[in-house]
Design a protein around this motif. Structure first.
Motif: not given
Length: 139
Positions: A37-38, A40-41, A111-116
């Motif tokens: 997953s991201n 930064l999430a 894992s993309e940055k949109d996963t918050a």
């Protein structure tokens, strides 16, 4: 943007910070939530013990709390929608598209940055992973 009856402070904060287009990953107890997953999430650990808190409990609450516009689910090798995902569809109180992704494509998308927000559940059913996209609140 938040409605409903979620009382978990960290989860409320994470949902409030997730705007239109952000993704919320609800993962089963087998999902490698820290490595797929991201990074930064915001991570919310609701996996208290096997079966608690269930994916259906989480999805039911999210469906009431957050406007949703679409969903990805992890599709098994046969490509069929798992029964648990059909349950998720019924629990979300909006007609949104559900698209299946093969396991590694699901990992890449999560894992993309949109996963918050990443919510680890105690859900024991396999292929019970769901990636929800936050929509726009209209009322």
């Amino acid at each position: 943007m938040i409605n409903g009856d979620i009382i978990h402070p960290e989860l409320l904060r994470a949902l409030a910070e997730a705007g239109h287009g952000a993704r919320i990953l609800v993962c089963d107890s087998n999902y490698p939530s820290t490595t797929k997953s991201n990074p930064l999430a915001r991570r919310i650990f609701l996996n208290f013990q096997p079966g608690m808190v269930s994916g259906t409990d989480i999805v039911r609450a999210l469906g009431r709390a957050v406007p949703l516009e679409s969903a990805y689910y992890m599709a098994p090798p046969d490509g069929k929608m798992p029964e648990v995902v059909r349950e998720y569809q019924k629990l979300i109180q909006a007609e949104i598209p559900f698209e299946g992704l093969e396991r590694f494509a699901f990992y890449d998308t999560a894992s993309e940055k949109d996963t918050a927000v990443v919510i680890a559940s105690g859900e024991q059913r396999v292929y019970a992973n769901l990636l929800l996209t936050v929509g726009v609140r209209t009322a």
